[in-house]
Design an enzyme around this catalytic site. Structure first.
Site, PDB file in Angstrom:
ATOM      1  N   ASP A 578       0.773  -1.230   0.000  1.00  0.00           N
ATOM      2  CA  ASP A 578       0.000   0.000   0.000  1.00  0.00           C
ATOM      3  C   ASP A 578       0.810   1.290   0.000  1.00  0.00           C
ATOM      4  O   ASP A 578       0.728   2.095  -0.918  1.00  0.00           O
ATOM      5  CB  ASP A 578      -0.939   0.009   1.212  1.00  0.00           C
ATOM      6  CG  ASP A 578      -1.840  -1.208   1.254  1.00  0.00           C
ATOM      7  OD1 ASP A 578      -1.557  -2.187   0.551  1.00  0.00           O
ATOM      8  OD2 ASP A 578      -2.825  -1.191   1.994  1.00  0.00           O
ATOM      9  N   GLU A 775      -0.276  -9.824  11.720  1.00  0.00           N
ATOM     10  CA  GLU A 775      -0.265  -9.376  10.330  1.00  0.00           C
ATOM     11  C   GLU A 775       1.152  -9.051   9.871  1.00  0.00           C
ATOM     12  O   GLU A 775       1.533  -9.344   8.728  1.00  0.00           O
ATOM     13  CB  GLU A 775      -1.165  -8.151  10.185  1.00  0.00           C
ATOM     14  CG  GLU A 775      -1.303  -7.632   8.771  1.00  0.00           C
ATOM     15  CD  GLU A 775      -2.241  -6.446   8.675  1.00  0.00           C
ATOM     16  OE1 GLU A 775      -2.472  -5.965   7.557  1.00  0.00           O
ATOM     17  OE2 GLU A 775      -2.752  -5.980   9.725  1.00  0.00           O
TER      18      GLU A 775
END
Length: 805
Positions: A578, A775
């Site tokens: 991202d 994560e």
């Protein structure tokens, strides 16, 4: 044969009915966004779920547990889970001082997906403190059919077993029974006990009609009836002298006409147990607590034996770590597979959206020319979810990695999921990068991320799942002593010799490996996905095309260059990385990671075409792959920096390299696009191994520690360690650069050994410290960060441990 509940169980010795020899594996799906809940893989059908809250005080009711949430429980994990058999899950709720264990057993039989049994057990986490828990199990029916409570209603609750019966087109007739365990205790003292003693220890219930499409809001519907009853009863008392919450926070014991949502409540003081049975009428088998008493141990024994075959313990780790490492691998694998969900509903798509730098490549309009965000027709998807609490939906970028892991344990399940994704590819060749299907899925997604755009891509990781299947098939065939030329591969005629269609070598997991044991099935599957996957591949080449002849660029191919559409000033969400640093947005920029993905995708298409004997296509894909690899060198290698880079366009409309040392720099290496004697391989290995840049004791950092943006801003891909990217690096080393002779083989071997140990040790350490896998991991301390549990691609650690790449 009708669709089946998730986790259909093969026969277990002496416990379960034998599977009908004519039965075929049919799939259903779990509700991964709930701590415990089941549904069949049918668009509108039965949904079940579990709610619980503490009754030590009134405030605990407002913190009732139902959907998986970040930082709500101390931990929750499937310790063992098999998609065909069931499993065991442990939920630790420190606030309410309870450890809840759910045991699920799938029972084969009949013609409508079989039956299932579940046991819910609770015990105090801290034995010297009170543990007072109220549990609510609900079942709700969407769509056609009906369900009703068979047990006679009683105003003060029901003693003994409570029964429901129902019918739907796909499930046909069924019954649901809830039965107490033998040693449950209930609160028999406290404020105003005498007023409620006739209700204590009984099962309370409610039935309500709810609007179509809202069964997923069962918690709201059910708890509202508790609140309504509380308000009615509490008027008899004067605060603060109120009855104990155990006595007054109960369901109202009534059923309305045409109810399609039912709930059953049991309140306990101390350890408890109750069983739930779903019995398919066509199975003609009544389940009992004995089914669970005998079936769960048999399930666990079978699971452990099978797991050791699929994920053998590594010889290079000491024996004294076997128990803890095996428990870790089983848990992350179980949670990945236990996180598979079935989603059905519409999604939001905007067919005509673009940033100004994408205007030259507008998203294709539909035949009606519609613009603006619209709801699509409903679609269905079986998918593994990255995080049950934070990301309970389908992600294209993640799924390819999920399927690498699932396929190692259950090949045919991975193909079923892959097939569902392939079915989402539209006529233009596009598939949305996030699959947010229906209101329940959208309820977990911020509004700004709900709309999908048909010219936005994501890394084509589904190609990895296809390649992995072909490799598993070849490996299995070799183990069975079947030469490649007898399989229709490479010369792929599609006419499989009769002698190879019979599995003459016994296997322990034939039910999960039918597509590995049958060349005909393998050929048929690849043939069925080939055309839509080819359409998808061509969509990438058409919509993500980059510019070469402009801006003074020179390359051996005039067509093979790529850039991500849909980027903003600060993010390239479509790339999957991202906030990784990029150049300023420009219609002429070129992205190294995307061209590398396209080389890999071309190789995958070549492999499929070869397998199914599409010779002309295979030759064409080989030419494209060669052209792309050549253009990676021509367009993206920066000699001065000794690294691969993006390409941008400056204010003078000239092409220049945008070089940010990090994961991006490694992409040609990550996909094994470089030959082992490449003059650039040494520089890549040096960058990877340099502690000043990517190397850390915990894994490879996403951005160089010496980069001015390291750890800055959003800090999502600006330093943190991501396990799937480390997996790609380890896979490239293990399968290519550390095994094939070349000038850097020795260095690649050393890096592989060190990197593998660093990744495993840190992920396991954090799992044992926190109860979760995460994560991402901090690049300086190794601490787990962001969403958890993240048993999506972080669970690849189990593959790394077993060296199953």
């Amino acid at each position: 044969m009708q669709l089946q509940w998730l986790l259909l169980l093969p026969a277990l010795p002496a416990v379960l009915a034998q599977k009908d020899g004519n039965d075929t594996l049919l799939w259903g799906a779990y509700r991964p966004n709930l701590y415990f809940g089941l549904r069949p893989r049918i668009p509108e059908s039965l949904m079940t779920g579990l709610i619980w809250f503490g009754t030590q005080d009134y405030t605990s009711f407002g913190k009732a547990r139902h959907t998986c949430e970040q930082n709500e429980l101390d931990s929750y994990t499937w310790t063992e889970f098999d998609a065909r058999e069931g499993g065991v899950q442990v939920l630790k709720d420190g606030l309410n001082n309870v450890k809840i264990t759910t045991e699920l057993l799938k029972v084969a039989g009949g013609e409508h997906g079989g039956s299932w049994a579940a046991r819910v057990r609770g015990e105090p986490l801290r034995p010297d403190e009170p543990s007072r828990i109220s549990t609510i199990f609900y079942l709700g029916l969407e769509g056609t059919g009906g369900v009703e409570m068979e047990t006679d209603e009683e105003d003060d609750g029901i003693d003994g077993e409570i029964k429901f019966s129902g019918n739907t087109l796909q499930l046909d007739d069924f019954k649901v029974r809830i039965k107490d365990g033998p040693n449950n205790h209930h609160l028999t003292e406290g404020p105003f006990y005498e007023d409620f003693k006739d209700r204590v220890g009984k099962t309370h219930f409610v039935g309500r009609p709810v609007p179509p499409g809202s069964i997923w809001k069962a918690k709201d519907h059910v708890l509202k009836t508790v609140v309504d009853r509380f308000r009615e009863v509490v008027t008899r008392y004067q605060a603060p002298a109120l009855p104990d919450p155990s006595f007054i926070l109960t369901l109202p014991d009534d059923v309305y006409t045409n109810s399609n949502l039912f709930a059953v409540q049991k309140t306990f003081d101390g350890p408890f147990q109750f069983d739930i049975f779903f019995e398919s009428a066509s199975a003609k088998q009544k389940l009992s607590s004995t089914t669970l008493d005998q079936g769960i141990p048999a399930l666990l024994e079978a699971y452990n034996n099978r797991f050791e075959v699929a994920f053998p313990y590594p010889a290079d780790y000491p024996a004294e770590k076997r128990q803890s490492l095996s428990a870790f691998s089983k848990a992350v694998t179980s949670n990945l597979i236990g996180g598979i969900g079935y989603f059905y509903g519409n999604s939001i798509v905007d067919k005509k959206f673009s940033y100004e730098w994408d205007e030259d490549e507008d998203a294709p309009l539909g035949s009606d020319g519609e613009t603006g965000a619209r709801l699509t027709e409903p679609k269905a998807l079986l998918t593994a979810t990255p995080s049950r609490s934070f990301f309970p939906r389908g992600f294209y970028w993640d799924e390819g990695f999920h399927l690498l892991h699932i396929g190692q344990y259950d090949n045919d399940l991975s193909l079923e999921i892959l097939r569902d994704w392939i079915n989402l590819i539209d006529q233009d060749g596009w598939v949305g990068r996030e699959q947010i299907l229906g209101e329940e899925a959208r309820s977990k997604v911020p509004a700004e991320f709900q709309t999908q755009v048909p010219n936005y891509a994501n890394p084509p990781t589904l190609a990895m799942a296809v390649t992995a299947f072909i490799e598993r098939f070849k490996s299995q065939s070799t183990a069975r002593g079947v030469p490649d030329q007898d399989l229709g591969m490479d010369i792929g005629t599609g006419q499989v010799p009769l002698s190879t269609t019979v599995n003459t070598v016994p296997t322990t997991n034939a039910v999960e490996s039918q597509y590995l044991n049958s060349p005909e099935l393998a050929f048929s599957f690849l043939k069925s996905i080939y055309e839509p996957l080819k359409r998808h591949y061509e969509w990438f080449r058409r919509t993500q095309r980059g510019q070469i002849k402009q801006y003074g660029r020179k390359a051996r191919s005039r067509t093979e260059a790529y850039r991500w559409r849909g980027r903003s000033e600060q993010h390239v969400l479509t790339s999957g990385m991202d906030d990784y640093p990029r150049g300023p947005p420009h219609a002429g920029e070129l992205h190294l990671d995307l061209i590398s993905w396209m080389a890999f995708f071309s190789r995958t298409m070549k492999d499929i075409a070869t397998f199914i004997d599409e010779k002309e296509d295979a030759a064409n894909f080989a030419e494209i792959e060669k052209a792309i690899i050549g253009n990676i060198e021509d367009l993206h290698w920066n000699e001065a920096e000794q690294m691969y880079c993006d390409a941008g366009v400056n204010e003078d409309e000239e092409s220049y390299h945008v070089c940010h040392k990090g994961y991006l720099s490694l992409f040609p290496f990550l996909h094994s696009l470089l030959p082992v004697d490449s003059p650039h391989l040494g520089a890549i290995l040096n960058l990877l191994r340099d502690p000043e840049h990517l190397w850390s004791p915990y894994g490879l950092r996403s951005l160089s520690a010496s980069h001015p943006e390291f750890g800055k801003g959003e800090n999502y891909w600006k330093g943190p360690i991501w396990i799937q990217m480390n997996y790609l690096a380890l896979s490239a080393l293990h399968k290519t650069y550390a095994v094939q002779p070349g000038p850097y083989q020795s260095k690649a071997k050393t890096i592989y050994k060190e990197l593998r140990k660093n990744v495993i040790d840190n992920v396991v350490k954090e799992y044992e410290r926190t109860g979760y896998v995460w994560e991402q991991y901090d690049p300086l301390t190794g601490e787990g960060k962001r969403s958890h549990p993240f048993t999506g691609w972080t669970s690849l650690t189990a593959l790394i441990l077993a060296e199953k790449y």
